[in-house]
Scaffold this active site. Structure first.
Site, short mmCIF file in Angstrom:
data_model
loop_
_atom_site.label_atom_id
_atom_site.label_comp_id
_atom_site.label_asym_id
_atom_site.label_seq_id
_atom_site.Cartn_x
_atom_site.Cartn_y
_atom_site.Cartn_z
N TYR A 44 0.82 -1.20 0.00
CA TYR A 44 0.00 0.00 0.00
C TYR A 44 0.86 1.26 0.00
O TYR A 44 2.09 1.18 0.17
CB TYR A 44 -0.97 -0.01 1.19
CG TYR A 44 -0.34 0.34 2.52
CD1 TYR A 44 0.51 -0.56 3.16
CD2 TYR A 44 -0.57 1.57 3.13
CE1 TYR A 44 1.10 -0.24 4.38
CE2 TYR A 44 0.01 1.89 4.35
CZ TYR A 44 0.84 0.97 4.97
OH TYR A 44 1.42 1.30 6.17
N ARG A 49 7.98 3.83 -4.93
CA ARG A 49 8.15 2.92 -3.77
C ARG A 49 7.15 1.77 -3.85
O ARG A 49 7.47 0.64 -3.50
CB ARG A 49 7.99 3.70 -2.46
CG ARG A 49 8.21 2.78 -1.25
CD ARG A 49 8.23 3.55 0.06
NE ARG A 49 6.95 4.16 0.34
CZ ARG A 49 6.72 4.95 1.39
NH1 ARG A 49 7.68 5.22 2.25
NH2 ARG A 49 5.53 5.49 1.59
N ARG A 92 -7.84 -21.20 -0.82
CA ARG A 92 -6.78 -20.68 0.05
C ARG A 92 -5.56 -21.59 -0.05
O ARG A 92 -5.66 -22.79 0.20
CB ARG A 92 -7.29 -20.64 1.49
CG ARG A 92 -6.26 -20.09 2.48
CD ARG A 92 -6.79 -20.14 3.90
NE ARG A 92 -5.81 -19.59 4.85
CZ ARG A 92 -4.79 -20.28 5.36
NH1 ARG A 92 -4.62 -21.55 5.06
NH2 ARG A 92 -3.94 -19.70 6.19
N HIS A 107 -1.08 -21.12 0.44
CA HIS A 107 0.02 -20.17 0.64
C HIS A 107 0.78 -19.88 -0.66
O HIS A 107 1.25 -18.77 -0.88
CB HIS A 107 1.02 -20.71 1.67
CG HIS A 107 0.54 -20.62 3.08
ND1 HIS A 107 -0.61 -21.22 3.52
CD2 HIS A 107 1.07 -20.00 4.16
CE1 HIS A 107 -0.78 -20.98 4.80
NE2 HIS A 107 0.22 -20.23 5.22
N LYS A 130 6.39 -1.95 2.07
CA LYS A 130 5.21 -1.30 2.66
C LYS A 130 4.04 -2.25 2.50
O LYS A 130 3.20 -2.14 1.60
CB LYS A 130 4.95 0.08 2.01
CG LYS A 130 4.04 0.96 2.86
CD LYS A 130 4.16 2.40 2.47
CE LYS A 130 3.10 3.28 3.12
NZ LYS A 130 3.25 3.49 4.55
N GLU A 151 12.81 2.44 13.76
CA GLU A 151 11.85 3.48 13.37
C GLU A 151 10.72 3.45 14.38
O GLU A 151 10.83 2.76 15.40
CB GLU A 151 11.34 3.22 11.95
CG GLU A 151 10.66 1.88 11.78
CD GLU A 151 10.20 1.60 10.35
OE1 GLU A 151 10.08 2.54 9.56
OE2 GLU A 151 9.92 0.42 10.06
N LEU A 169 11.11 1.11 7.01
CA LEU A 169 10.47 1.55 5.78
C LEU A 169 11.13 2.88 5.41
O LEU A 169 11.13 3.82 6.23
CB LEU A 169 8.97 1.76 5.96
CG LEU A 169 8.32 2.23 4.67
CD1 LEU A 169 8.13 1.07 3.71
CD2 LEU A 169 7.00 2.92 4.93
C1 LIG Z 1 6.63 1.87 9.60
C2 LIG Z 1 6.69 3.18 8.90
N1 LIG Z 1 7.88 3.80 8.81
C3 LIG Z 1 7.98 5.00 8.21
C4 LIG Z 1 6.88 5.64 7.66
C5 LIG Z 1 7.03 6.98 6.99
O1 LIG Z 1 6.88 6.85 5.60
P1 LIG Z 1 6.41 8.09 4.70
O2 LIG Z 1 7.31 9.22 5.04
O3 LIG Z 1 6.59 7.61 3.32
O4 LIG Z 1 4.98 8.35 5.06
C6 LIG Z 1 5.63 5.02 7.72
C7 LIG Z 1 4.45 5.66 7.13
O5 LIG Z 1 3.35 5.22 7.23
C8 LIG Z 1 5.53 3.75 8.34
O6 LIG Z 1 4.35 3.12 8.42
#
Ligand SMILES: Cc1ncc(COP(=O)(O)O)c(C=O)c1O
Length: 288
Positions: A33, A52, A100, A102, A147, A179, A203
């Protein structure tokens, strides 16, 4: 009236969109997403978000049904129904097979879903005073650079801070800062912005990259390297960044003040640079 959303190539009222219970997004969280902030009708770094999305799809071996240009076009068409400041949410799952299993099915049509909701930017009070965070062990998997819609780890991490009355949970893996549950983290010490490495443990935020660029342009010193827990706890400033949070100062961690306990001078500078960047985007959109 139900808001207009996009579903597999059509614009429909949200309450008329129905997804199969066999959809692998529902069964396995098998999807990716994006969330794009939109200011006055202009998406901020829309192309970078769709690039991305492509990288996330490559990582999970999902064929992208659209080019970046097509995605931008679909976004514009959806935004015609949603003026003003919005978040555009885009989700692509591997689709709905007949059973279903995997194993990744061949030749399955992905499910594409896009919706908008009003952008919830940080309040003036949050910008002025900063926000509280707590820390937790990073108990997620080792592919945090994707993501993915499989967000259970992030959901459980976020709940820890919610239960503590805080805005985010800053995660530590093997003694290093990764993060937060839905944001990136920066640690500022002696005038240098420390940013965690761009690896599989975070991310890579579109906002992280924007902050790096703004810092470079504004001659702010940056050091991208692993950040130890002790550095987080003795920082002069700590920031969060995300598409909706923009850049926010963290003023307490686990109940203890960060630096002076107030948003610091480098935060003020970065926040101003960020707002100026947004204002330019909106001015360009109005002129176009
Ligand atoms: C786990 C995580 N890290 C970092 C970010 C920041 O990403 P962005 O700056 O692209 O929104 C997000 C955004 O939702 C996130 O879910």
């Amino acid at each position: 009236m139900s808001p207009i959303a996009h579903f597999n190539g059509k614009l429909l009222p949200l309450d008329q969109i129905h997804i199969s219970p066999l959809d692998r997004g529902f069964i396995f969280g098998d999807g990716v997403y994006e969330v794009i902030p939109v200011y006055g009708g202009a998406p901020l770094r829309g192309r970078e978000h769709f690039e991305r999305l492509q990288r996330s799809m490559d990582e999970i071996r999902l064929k992208n049904p659209h080019t970046v240009d097509e995605w931008m076009d679909l976004t514009s068409r959806l935004l015609e129904h949603h003026p003003g400041d919005q978040s555009v949410y885009i989700q692509v799952t591997r689709g709905a097979p007949l059973k279903r299993d995997h194993v990744i099915p061949k030749d399955l049509e992905p499910t594409v879903f896009m919706m908008c909701y009003p952008l919830a930017s940080p309040s003036a009070q949050q910008v002025e005073n900063g926000v509280a965070c707590v820390t937790a062990r990073d108990f997620r998997w080792e592919k945090c650079h994707i993501k993915s819609t499989s967000l259970l780890g992030n959901v459980l991490a976020r709940q820890i801070s919610y239960d503590a009355g805080a805005v985010e949970t800053i995660m530590l893996r093997d003694g290093m800062v990764t993060e937060a549950s839905a944001s990136n983290v920066f640690v500022i010490k002696d005038g240098v912005v420390l940013a965690p490495p761009r690896d599989h443990l975070i991310l890579l935020g579109i906002t992280y990259e924007l902050i790096m660029r703004l810092a470079e342009d504004g001659a702010v010193r940056i050091d991208v390297r692993p950040i130890a827990e002790a550095e987080l706890r003795s920082a002069d400033e700590v920031w969060l960044s995300s598409s909706t949070k923009e850049v926010l100062a963290v003023t307490t961690i686990d109940g203890k003040p960060v630096g002076s306990g107030k948003p610091g001078p480098l935060f003020r500078r970065m926040h101003a640079l960020y707002q100026e960047h947004k204002a330019k985007l909106t001015r360009r959109a109005v002129a176009a």
